[in-house]
Design a protein around this motif. Structure first.
Motif, PDB file in Angstrom:
ATOM      1  N   HIS A  84      62.152   7.974  -5.086  1.00  0.00           N
ATOM      2  CA  HIS A  84      62.097   9.165  -4.257  1.00  0.00           C
ATOM      3  C   HIS A  84      60.720   9.785  -4.433  1.00  0.00           C
ATOM      4  O   HIS A  84      60.384  10.256  -5.527  1.00  0.00           O
ATOM      5  CB  HIS A  84      63.176  10.159  -4.682  1.00  0.00           C
ATOM      6  N   ALA A  85      59.939   9.760  -3.373  1.00  0.00           N
ATOM      7  CA  ALA A  85      58.560  10.271  -3.387  1.00  0.00           C
ATOM      8  C   ALA A  85      57.850   9.707  -4.613  1.00  0.00           C
ATOM      9  O   ALA A  85      57.779   8.512  -4.777  1.00  0.00           O
ATOM     10  CB  ALA A  85      58.563  11.802  -3.352  1.00  0.00           C
ATOM     11  N   ALA A  86      57.339  10.562  -5.480  1.00  0.00           N
ATOM     12  CA  ALA A  86      56.611  10.107  -6.664  1.00  0.00           C
ATOM     13  C   ALA A  86      57.479  10.138  -7.913  1.00  0.00           C
ATOM     14  O   ALA A  86      56.975  10.125  -9.019  1.00  0.00           O
ATOM     15  CB  ALA A  86      55.372  10.978  -6.870  1.00  0.00           C
ATOM     16  N   ARG A  87      58.808  10.157  -7.734  1.00  0.00           N
ATOM     17  CA  ARG A  87      59.703  10.258  -8.893  1.00  0.00           C
ATOM     18  C   ARG A  87      60.694   9.107  -8.971  1.00  0.00           C
ATOM     19  O   ARG A  87      61.860   9.261  -8.660  1.00  0.00           O
ATOM     20  CB  ARG A  87      60.476  11.569  -8.832  1.00  0.00           C
TER      21      ARG A  87
ATOM     22  N   ARG B  21      69.031   5.690   1.176  1.00  0.00           N
ATOM     23  CA  ARG B  21      70.054   6.730   1.214  1.00  0.00           C
ATOM     24  C   ARG B  21      69.372   8.081   1.097  1.00  0.00           C
ATOM     25  O   ARG B  21      68.673   8.340   0.116  1.00  0.00           O
ATOM     26  CB  ARG B  21      71.027   6.604   0.035  1.00  0.00           C
ATOM     27  N   ASN B  22      69.579   8.921   2.078  1.00  0.00           N
ATOM     28  CA  ASN B  22      69.035  10.283   2.062  1.00  0.00           C
ATOM     29  C   ASN B  22      67.539  10.310   1.742  1.00  0.00           C
ATOM     30  O   ASN B  22      67.083  11.105   0.929  1.00  0.00           O
ATOM     31  CB  ASN B  22      69.793  11.154   1.057  1.00  0.00           C
ATOM     32  N   GLY B  23      66.786   9.420   2.347  1.00  0.00           N
ATOM     33  CA  GLY B  23      65.342   9.394   2.148  1.00  0.00           C
ATOM     34  C   GLY B  23      64.902   8.744   0.853  1.00  0.00           C
ATOM     35  O   GLY B  23      63.726   8.757   0.514  1.00  0.00           O
ATOM     36  N   LYS B  24      65.829   8.142   0.109  1.00  0.00           N
ATOM     37  CA  LYS B  24      65.511   7.477  -1.152  1.00  0.00           C
ATOM     38  C   LYS B  24      65.810   5.988  -1.013  1.00  0.00           C
ATOM     39  O   LYS B  24      66.745   5.595  -0.328  1.00  0.00           O
ATOM     40  CB  LYS B  24      66.376   8.015  -2.293  1.00  0.00           C
ATOM     41  N   LEU B  25      65.016   5.175  -1.684  1.00  0.00           N
ATOM     42  CA  LEU B  25      65.316   3.754  -1.796  1.00  0.00           C
ATOM     43  C   LEU B  25      66.127   3.578  -3.072  1.00  0.00           C
ATOM     44  O   LEU B  25      65.689   3.987  -4.153  1.00  0.00           O
ATOM     45  CB  LEU B  25      64.036   2.929  -1.865  1.00  0.00           C
ATOM     46  N   VAL B  26      67.324   2.999  -2.951  1.00  0.00           N
ATOM     47  CA  VAL B  26      68.197   2.768  -4.103  1.00  0.00           C
ATOM     48  C   VAL B  26      68.368   1.258  -4.262  1.00  0.00           C
ATOM     49  O   VAL B  26      68.782   0.578  -3.325  1.00  0.00           O
ATOM     50  CB  VAL B  26      69.571   3.452  -3.917  1.00  0.00           C
ATOM     51  N   GLN B  27      68.025   0.761  -5.448  1.00  0.00           N
ATOM     52  CA  GLN B  27      68.154  -0.651  -5.748  1.00  0.00           C
ATOM     53  C   GLN B  27      69.133  -0.830  -6.903  1.00  0.00           C
ATOM     54  O   GLN B  27      69.155  -0.015  -7.827  1.00  0.00           O
ATOM     55  CB  GLN B  27      66.808  -1.250  -6.142  1.00  0.00           C
ATOM     56  N   THR B  28      69.929  -1.891  -6.848  1.00  0.00           N
ATOM     57  CA  THR B  28      70.863  -2.164  -7.936  1.00  0.00           C
ATOM     58  C   THR B  28      70.747  -3.626  -8.370  1.00  0.00           C
ATOM     59  O   THR B  28      70.420  -4.501  -7.569  1.00  0.00           O
ATOM     60  CB  THR B  28      72.320  -1.869  -7.543  1.00  0.00           C
TER      61      THR B  28
END
Length: 105
Positions: free
Chosen positions: A96-99, A48-55
């Motif tokens: 997200h990147a290094a965060r 989502r929006n360049g981020k990997l989101v895991q649940t």
């Protein structure tokens, strides 16, 4: 030395974004004690929006009478282990990147 962190917040449990002067670099969720080595795989992974989101849906862990332990990894530091004994239903990780971040509610 293994570090343990007790979470004071009743609302959520999370890996601190920084520990001992270094940023969070990774994490794992354990079903029960770390010594059982029962690492949970995410239930969903989406971009989502360049981020990997895991649940993770973790309510079953508590229904079975167990609890979560978060392992928070920091570069060049021993991991920080966060026992999550208060009942949670969902954990969410964002890469997200290094965060990276990880929190449970």
């Amino acid at each position: 030395m293994i570090a343990m962190l007790l979470m004071a917040s009743a609302a959520a449990a999370a890996c601190p974004s920084a520990h001992a002067g270094t940023s969070l670099s990774g994490f794992a969720l354990f079903d029960g004690p770390v010594t059982d080595n029962a690492v949970l795989a995410p239930d969903t992974s989406r971009r989502r929006n360049g981020k990997l989101v895991q649940t993770w849906r973790v309510d079953g862990v508590y229904r079975a009478g167990r609890s979560l332990t978060l392992r928070c990894d920091y570069r060049r530091r021993p991991p920080l282990f966060v026992p999550v004994t208060r009942r949670m239903t969902t954990c969410r990780a964002t890469w997200h990147a290094a965060r990276p971040s990880l929190s449970c509610r």
